[in-house]
Design a protein around this motif. Structure first.
Motif, short mmCIF file in Angstrom:
data_model
loop_
_atom_site.label_atom_id
_atom_site.label_comp_id
_atom_site.label_asym_id
_atom_site.label_seq_id
_atom_site.Cartn_x
_atom_site.Cartn_y
_atom_site.Cartn_z
N ASP A 144 -31.85 -12.90 -1.30
CA ASP A 144 -32.07 -14.02 -2.23
C ASP A 144 -30.84 -14.90 -2.39
OD1 ASP A 144 -30.60 -12.24 -3.74
OD2 ASP A 144 -32.24 -11.74 -5.11
N GLN A 145 -29.74 -14.52 -1.74
CA GLN A 145 -28.55 -15.37 -1.77
C GLN A 145 -28.61 -16.44 -0.67
OE1 GLN A 145 -26.19 -14.73 -4.24
NE2 GLN A 145 -27.82 -13.30 -4.81
N TYR A 195 -32.01 -4.91 9.08
CA TYR A 195 -30.65 -4.66 8.60
C TYR A 195 -29.78 -5.84 9.02
CZ TYR A 195 -26.96 -1.98 6.53
OH TYR A 195 -25.97 -1.57 5.67
N ASN A 196 -29.24 -6.52 8.03
CA ASN A 196 -28.35 -7.67 8.28
C ASN A 196 -27.00 -7.32 7.69
OD1 ASN A 196 -26.97 -10.22 7.22
ND2 ASN A 196 -28.56 -11.15 8.50
N GLU A 199 -27.68 -4.22 0.17
CA GLU A 199 -28.46 -3.04 0.59
C GLU A 199 -29.92 -3.14 0.13
OE1 GLU A 199 -28.54 -0.15 3.03
OE2 GLU A 199 -26.63 -1.13 2.63
N HIS A 200 -30.16 -3.62 -1.08
CA HIS A 200 -31.55 -3.66 -1.57
C HIS A 200 -32.38 -4.66 -0.75
CE1 HIS A 200 -30.02 -7.13 -3.89
NE2 HIS A 200 -31.26 -7.56 -3.84
N TYR A 257 -39.01 -1.91 4.40
CA TYR A 257 -40.34 -1.61 3.85
C TYR A 257 -41.39 -2.55 4.47
CZ TYR A 257 -44.17 -1.23 0.53
OH TYR A 257 -45.42 -1.08 -0.03
N ALA A 258 -41.06 -3.84 4.56
CA ALA A 258 -42.00 -4.81 5.13
C ALA A 258 -42.33 -4.46 6.57
CB ALA A 258 -41.41 -6.22 5.03
#
Ligand SMILES: [Zn+2]
Length: 198
Positions: free
Chosen positions: A109-110, A129-130, A135-136, A143-144
Protein backbone atom coordinates in the motif's frame (compact mmCIF):
# COMPACT_ATOMS: atom_id res chain seq x y z
CA UNK A 1 19.61 -27.51 -14.43
CA UNK A 2 18.80 -24.85 -11.87
CA UNK A 3 19.30 -21.20 -12.79
CA UNK A 4 19.19 -18.16 -10.48
CA UNK A 5 16.97 -15.33 -11.68
CA UNK A 6 16.17 -11.89 -10.27
CA UNK A 7 13.28 -10.72 -12.44
CA UNK A 8 12.56 -7.19 -11.19
CA UNK A 9 15.45 -4.70 -11.38
CA UNK A 10 15.55 -0.95 -12.19
CA UNK A 11 18.25 1.13 -13.90
CA UNK A 12 18.83 4.77 -14.75
CA UNK A 13 16.44 4.25 -17.69
CA UNK A 14 13.77 4.95 -15.02
CA UNK A 15 14.28 5.58 -11.29
CA UNK A 16 17.22 3.26 -10.62
CA UNK A 17 20.55 4.65 -9.42
CA UNK A 18 22.84 2.50 -11.58
CA UNK A 19 23.28 2.23 -15.33
CA UNK A 20 22.26 -0.90 -17.24
CA UNK A 21 25.96 -1.69 -17.64
CA UNK A 22 26.58 -1.49 -13.88
CA UNK A 23 23.53 -3.67 -13.24
CA UNK A 24 24.74 -6.32 -15.71
CA UNK A 25 28.20 -6.47 -14.12
CA UNK A 26 26.83 -6.58 -10.56
CA UNK A 27 24.36 -9.36 -11.41
CA UNK A 28 27.09 -11.37 -13.11
CA UNK A 29 29.53 -11.03 -10.23
CA UNK A 30 26.78 -11.96 -7.75
CA UNK A 31 26.38 -15.25 -9.62
CA UNK A 32 22.93 -14.73 -11.11
CA UNK A 33 22.24 -16.53 -14.40
CA UNK A 34 19.20 -14.50 -15.45
CA UNK A 35 18.00 -10.95 -14.85
CA UNK A 36 14.95 -9.06 -16.03
CA UNK A 37 15.43 -5.31 -16.27
CA UNK A 38 12.01 -3.85 -15.54
CA UNK A 39 12.19 -0.07 -15.72
CA UNK A 40 8.98 1.92 -15.36
CA UNK A 41 7.14 2.09 -18.68
CA UNK A 42 10.21 1.59 -20.83
CA UNK A 43 12.13 -1.33 -22.31
CA UNK A 44 15.19 0.87 -22.86
CA UNK A 45 17.06 -0.24 -19.73
CA UNK A 46 16.60 -3.89 -20.66
CA UNK A 47 17.67 -3.32 -24.25
CA UNK A 48 20.81 -1.49 -23.14
CA UNK A 49 21.59 -4.24 -20.61
CA UNK A 50 21.19 -6.88 -23.30
CA UNK A 51 23.68 -4.97 -25.44
CA UNK A 52 26.22 -4.70 -22.62
CA UNK A 53 25.97 -8.34 -21.60
CA UNK A 54 28.11 -9.36 -24.57
CA UNK A 55 29.78 -12.69 -23.98
CA UNK A 56 29.06 -12.79 -20.23
CA UNK A 57 27.17 -15.89 -19.16
CA UNK A 58 24.06 -13.93 -18.16
CA UNK A 59 20.65 -13.93 -19.83
CA UNK A 60 18.79 -10.61 -19.94
CA UNK A 61 15.00 -10.73 -20.17
CA UNK A 62 13.46 -7.72 -21.89
CA UNK A 63 11.08 -6.37 -19.28
CA UNK A 64 9.31 -3.31 -18.03
CA UNK A 65 7.07 -2.38 -15.13
CA UNK A 66 3.89 -1.06 -16.67
CA UNK A 67 1.98 1.67 -14.79
CA UNK A 68 -1.40 0.09 -15.50
CA UNK A 69 -4.67 1.79 -14.59
CA UNK A 70 -4.88 -0.50 -11.53
CA UNK A 71 -1.23 -0.51 -10.44
CA UNK A 72 2.26 -1.72 -11.29
CA UNK A 73 2.51 -4.83 -13.47
CA UNK A 74 5.68 -6.64 -14.54
CA UNK A 75 5.89 -7.52 -18.20
CA UNK A 76 8.58 -10.04 -19.18
CA UNK A 77 9.29 -10.58 -22.89
CA UNK A 78 12.02 -11.49 -25.35
CA UNK A 79 11.58 -8.22 -27.24
CA UNK A 80 9.63 -4.96 -26.70
CA UNK A 81 5.87 -4.88 -27.30
CA UNK A 82 3.08 -2.32 -26.98
CA UNK A 83 2.00 -1.79 -23.38
CA UNK A 84 -1.66 -0.77 -23.06
CA UNK A 85 -2.50 0.57 -19.58
CA UNK A 86 -5.72 -1.40 -19.30
CA UNK A 87 -4.78 -4.77 -17.79
CA UNK A 88 -7.01 -7.04 -19.91
CA UNK A 89 -5.63 -5.44 -23.06
CA UNK A 90 -2.08 -5.70 -21.73
CA UNK A 91 -2.56 -9.40 -20.98
CA UNK A 92 -3.98 -10.01 -24.48
CA UNK A 93 -1.09 -8.25 -26.22
CA UNK A 94 1.43 -9.93 -23.94
CA UNK A 95 0.11 -13.43 -24.60
CA UNK A 96 0.03 -12.85 -28.35
CA UNK A 97 3.77 -12.14 -28.01
CA UNK A 98 4.68 -14.95 -25.58
CA UNK A 99 5.32 -12.54 -22.71
CA UNK A 100 4.49 -13.04 -19.04
CA UNK A 101 2.30 -10.64 -17.05
CA UNK A 102 2.85 -10.58 -13.31
CA UNK A 103 1.44 -8.08 -10.78
CA UNK A 104 4.34 -6.40 -8.94
CA UNK A 105 4.20 -6.11 -5.11
CA UNK A 106 0.39 -6.47 -5.44
CA UNK A 107 -0.56 -5.62 -1.84
CA UNK A 108 2.09 -2.98 -1.10
CA UNK A 109 0.00 0.00 0.00
CA UNK A 110 3.05 2.27 -0.04
CA UNK A 111 3.25 1.94 -3.80
CA UNK A 112 1.07 1.80 -6.89
CA UNK A 113 -0.27 -1.75 -6.56
CA UNK A 114 -3.22 -3.69 -8.00
CA UNK A 115 -4.49 -4.78 -4.55
CA UNK A 116 -7.80 -6.65 -4.49
CA UNK A 117 -8.14 -6.21 -8.26
CA UNK A 118 -5.60 -9.03 -8.46
CA UNK A 119 -8.52 -11.45 -8.33
CA UNK A 120 -10.03 -10.10 -11.58
CA UNK A 121 -7.32 -10.99 -14.10
CA UNK A 122 -5.62 -13.99 -15.67
CA UNK A 123 -1.99 -13.46 -14.62
CA UNK A 124 0.81 -15.85 -15.50
CA UNK A 125 2.27 -15.65 -12.00
CA UNK A 126 2.24 -13.35 -8.97
CA UNK A 127 5.17 -11.56 -7.36
CA UNK A 128 4.65 -13.10 -3.93
CA UNK A 129 7.87 -11.79 -2.45
CA UNK A 130 9.22 -8.32 -3.21
CA UNK A 131 12.49 -7.31 -1.54
CA UNK A 132 11.23 -3.76 -0.97
CA UNK A 133 7.79 -4.62 0.42
CA UNK A 134 6.68 -5.09 4.01
CA UNK A 135 6.24 -8.66 5.25
CA UNK A 136 2.45 -8.41 5.58
CA UNK A 137 2.14 -7.23 1.96
CA UNK A 138 4.19 -10.20 0.78
CA UNK A 139 2.07 -12.56 2.85
CA UNK A 140 -1.13 -11.23 1.26
CA UNK A 141 0.40 -11.82 -2.17
CA UNK A 142 1.31 -15.38 -1.19
CA UNK A 143 -2.28 -15.94 -0.07
CA UNK A 144 -3.63 -14.59 -3.38
CA UNK A 145 -1.37 -16.90 -5.38
CA UNK A 146 -2.57 -19.86 -3.36
CA UNK A 147 -6.26 -18.97 -3.75
CA UNK A 148 -5.85 -18.32 -7.48
CA UNK A 149 -3.69 -21.40 -8.04
CA UNK A 150 -0.97 -19.32 -9.65
CA UNK A 151 2.82 -19.64 -9.52
CA UNK A 152 4.69 -17.29 -7.22
CA UNK A 153 8.00 -15.60 -7.89
CA UNK A 154 10.23 -13.44 -5.68
CA UNK A 155 12.38 -10.51 -6.76
CA UNK A 156 14.61 -7.82 -5.32
CA UNK A 157 12.95 -4.82 -7.03
CA UNK A 158 16.47 -3.39 -6.78
CA UNK A 159 16.92 0.32 -7.50
CA UNK A 160 20.66 0.10 -6.75
CA UNK A 161 23.21 -2.63 -7.39
CA UNK A 162 23.68 -3.50 -3.70
CA UNK A 163 20.08 -4.77 -3.62
CA UNK A 164 20.32 -7.00 -6.70
CA UNK A 165 19.72 -10.62 -5.73
CA UNK A 166 18.52 -9.99 -2.15
CA UNK A 167 15.51 -11.98 -3.35
CA UNK A 168 15.67 -14.23 -6.41
CA UNK A 169 14.32 -17.44 -7.93
CA UNK A 170 15.97 -20.78 -8.47
CA UNK A 171 14.25 -22.04 -11.61
CA UNK A 172 14.50 -25.56 -12.99
CA UNK A 173 15.01 -25.41 -16.77
CA UNK A 174 16.21 -27.69 -19.56
CA UNK A 175 18.17 -24.95 -21.30
CA UNK A 176 19.07 -21.40 -20.41
CA UNK A 177 16.61 -19.77 -22.80
CA UNK A 178 13.82 -17.26 -22.27
CA UNK A 179 11.26 -19.79 -23.56
CA UNK A 180 12.36 -22.42 -21.05
CA UNK A 181 12.39 -19.94 -18.20
CA UNK A 182 8.87 -18.70 -18.99
CA UNK A 183 7.65 -22.27 -19.35
CA UNK A 184 9.13 -23.27 -16.00
CA UNK A 185 7.64 -20.24 -14.25
CA UNK A 186 4.19 -21.14 -15.60
CA UNK A 187 4.69 -24.68 -14.29
CA UNK A 188 5.80 -23.37 -10.86
CA UNK A 189 9.24 -24.94 -11.13
CA UNK A 190 10.48 -22.08 -8.98
CA UNK A 191 12.00 -21.89 -5.53
CA UNK A 192 12.24 -18.41 -4.05
CA UNK A 193 15.48 -17.55 -2.24
CA UNK A 194 15.47 -14.74 0.30
CA UNK A 195 18.94 -13.57 1.30
CA UNK A 196 17.81 -10.73 3.54
CA UNK A 197 14.99 -8.34 4.16
CA UNK A 198 15.21 -4.80 2.88
ZN1 LIG B 1 9.81 -1.98 -9.44
Amino acid sequence: MIVSADLHIHTTASDGLNSPKEVVLAAFYKGLNVIAITDHDTFQGALMAQRYVGSLDLLVIIGCEVSSVKGDVLLLCDSPINTPREISELIDVAHENNCLVIPAHPFDDQRNSVGEDIYNYKWDAIEVYNGSSAEHANRMAQYAAKVMGLPGIGNSDAHSIDKIGIVYNNIEVKDLTIDDIFDSIKKSKVKIVIKKNS
